[in-house]
Design an enzyme around this catalytic site. Structure first.
Site, mmCIF file in Angstrom:
data_model
loop_
_atom_site.group_PDB
_atom_site.id
_atom_site.type_symbol
_atom_site.label_atom_id
_atom_site.label_comp_id
_atom_site.label_asym_id
_atom_site.label_seq_id
_atom_site.Cartn_x
_atom_site.Cartn_y
_atom_site.Cartn_z
ATOM 1 N N ASN A 98 -1.624 -2.682 -0.123
ATOM 2 C CA ASN A 98 -2.329 -2.133 -1.288
ATOM 3 C C ASN A 98 -3.591 -2.916 -1.680
ATOM 4 O OD1 ASN A 98 0.745 -0.933 -2.845
ATOM 5 N ND2 ASN A 98 -0.760 0.229 -1.679
ATOM 6 N N ASP A 109 6.088 6.299 -5.694
ATOM 7 C CA ASP A 109 4.795 6.780 -5.173
ATOM 8 C C ASP A 109 4.327 8.020 -5.933
ATOM 9 O OD1 ASP A 109 2.586 6.746 -3.554
ATOM 10 O OD2 ASP A 109 3.564 7.733 -1.853
HETATM 11 C C1 IPE Z 1 3.846 2.462 -0.962
HETATM 12 O O1 IPE Z 1 3.015 3.462 -1.389
HETATM 13 C C2 IPE Z 1 3.715 1.243 -1.822
HETATM 14 C C3 IPE Z 1 4.176 1.370 -3.198
HETATM 15 C C4 IPE Z 1 4.771 2.403 -3.729
HETATM 16 C C5 IPE Z 1 3.967 0.204 -4.013
HETATM 17 P P1 IPE Z 1 1.560 3.700 -0.767
HETATM 18 O O2 IPE Z 1 0.998 4.867 -1.470
HETATM 19 O O3 IPE Z 1 0.791 2.442 -0.806
HETATM 20 O O4 IPE Z 1 1.902 4.020 0.747
HETATM 21 P P2 IPE Z 1 1.094 4.903 1.796
HETATM 22 O O5 IPE Z 1 -0.314 4.416 1.796
HETATM 23 O O6 IPE Z 1 1.190 6.321 1.339
HETATM 24 O O7 IPE Z 1 1.823 4.677 3.078
HETATM 25 C C1 IPE Z 2 2.176 4.329 -6.072
HETATM 26 O O1 IPE Z 2 1.296 5.341 -6.395
HETATM 27 C C2 IPE Z 2 1.850 3.039 -6.752
HETATM 28 C C3 IPE Z 2 1.233 2.022 -5.882
HETATM 29 C C4 IPE Z 2 1.104 2.100 -4.606
HETATM 30 C C5 IPE Z 2 0.716 0.831 -6.538
HETATM 31 P P1 IPE Z 2 -0.041 5.600 -5.580
HETATM 32 O O2 IPE Z 2 -1.140 4.810 -6.226
HETATM 33 O O3 IPE Z 2 0.146 5.300 -4.141
HETATM 34 O O4 IPE Z 2 -0.266 7.137 -5.816
HETATM 35 P P2 IPE Z 2 -0.792 8.197 -4.764
HETATM 36 O O5 IPE Z 2 0.088 8.095 -3.559
HETATM 37 O O6 IPE Z 2 -2.206 7.839 -4.463
HETATM 38 O O7 IPE Z 2 -0.644 9.502 -5.471
HETATM 39 MG MG MG Z 3 0.753 6.436 -2.600
#
Ligand code: IPE
Ligand code: IPE
Ligand code: MG
Length: 250
Positions: free
Chosen positions: A76, A28
């Site tokens: 997502n 993340d």
């Molecule tokens: C979890 O991260 C999913 C992945 C790392 C693929 P998200 O960024 O989607 O999760 P939330 O929205 O913070 O819970």
């Molecule tokens: C994790 O990074 C990757 C996916 C969920 C695909 P994020 O895209 O959630 O990054 P932040 O949390 O917005 O920084």
């Molecule tokens: Mg994230």
């Protein structure tokens, strides 16, 4: 511009006795990493994808046999069409580009998650990568795409119910051993250690059943900044934890 010579990576701490065999990572923080640099979120996803190889290649050094990474959750899809399409295209490019080096390193790749919502081209590449690496045993890399723990349990329950309806499975046989055979992860051991980067202390629907007794590490580093040294350090400190599984040590 002259290319900077790649320095030889420092040796990692030796595998700790009782270190984690299976590490799962919620990668993340890509979006925030890009925003901090005034760049679009996809720039962060590309930087994040580049981190994966280093962590995979560190696994044998730290004694990790199974690495499972969360790349795209069932939630997502709620992101903008631009980001979702960009991520899907990144997955296609990643698989095409990395197949050779993953195979040569001895990585066996598996995918978990529901494939039905993915495009045909991506599904084909995923199948081909699984097929191409099927005999490898050095590192078992599992990539979760369109994966959600609740969705996985629901899909598993559906198939289990179908087997009951067909008379293949007696409802009396359904227990903690039987149900996980229907999960996407049926061939994998449960994760010992789950790492989430970016400072969020939640599991966001990742490996809900499988992580019932996992140890968790929530670290502030954003995924594109995560290094093999940090990974090695987390694996080493895991070795010192007292895992009681509900029992009292005598
Ligand atoms: C979890 O991260 C999913 C992945 C790392 C693929 P998200 O960024 O989607 O999760 P939330 O929205 O913070 O819970
Ligand atoms: C994790 O990074 C990757 C996916 C969920 C695909 P994020 O895209 O959630 O990054 P932040 O949390 O917005 O920084
Ligand atoms: Mg994230």
């Amino acid at each position: 511009m002259m290319k900077r010579a790649k320095s030889k990576p420092e040796p990692l701490p030796a595998p700790t006795p009782g270190g984690p065999r299976h590490v799962a990572i919620i990668m993340d923080g890509n979006g925030r990493w890009a925003t901090q640099r005034g760049r679009p979120r996809l720039f962060g996803h590309h930087a994040g994808a580049k981190r994966v190889r280093e962590i995979v290649e560190a696994c044998p050094d730290v004694g990790v046999e199974y690495l499972t990474i969360f790349a795209f959750s069932t939630e997502n899809w709620k992101r903008t069409q631009v980001e979702v399409a960009g991520l899907m295209s990144l997955f296609r490019r990643y698989i095409t580009k990395e197949t050779r080096s993953l195979s040569e390193f001895g990585v066996r790749v598996r995918f978990i998650g529901d494939r039905v919502r993915l495009d045909d081209k991506l599904i084909k590449l995923m199948n081909e990568l699984e097929e191409a690496t099927t005999h490898n045993t050095r590192v078992h890399l599992t990539i979760a795409i369109n994966y959600g723990g609740r969705d996985e349990v629901a899909r598993a329950t559906k198939r289990l119910a179908q087997d009951v309806a067909k008379g293949v499975l007696d409802p009396e046989q359904v227990d903690e051993e039987t149900l996980p055979r229907y999960l996407d992860t049926y061939v994998l051991p449960d994760p010992d250690l789950v790492i989430r980067t970016s400072g969020e202390a939640r599991i966001s629907n990742f490996l809900l059943w499988q992580s019932a007794y996992a140890e968790y590490e929530f670290i502030d580093t954003l995924w594109p900044d995560f290094t093999r040294e940090e990974f090695g350090g987390l694996c080493a400190s895991y070795g010192g934890r007292d895992r009681r599984f509900g029992a009292v040590k005598t």
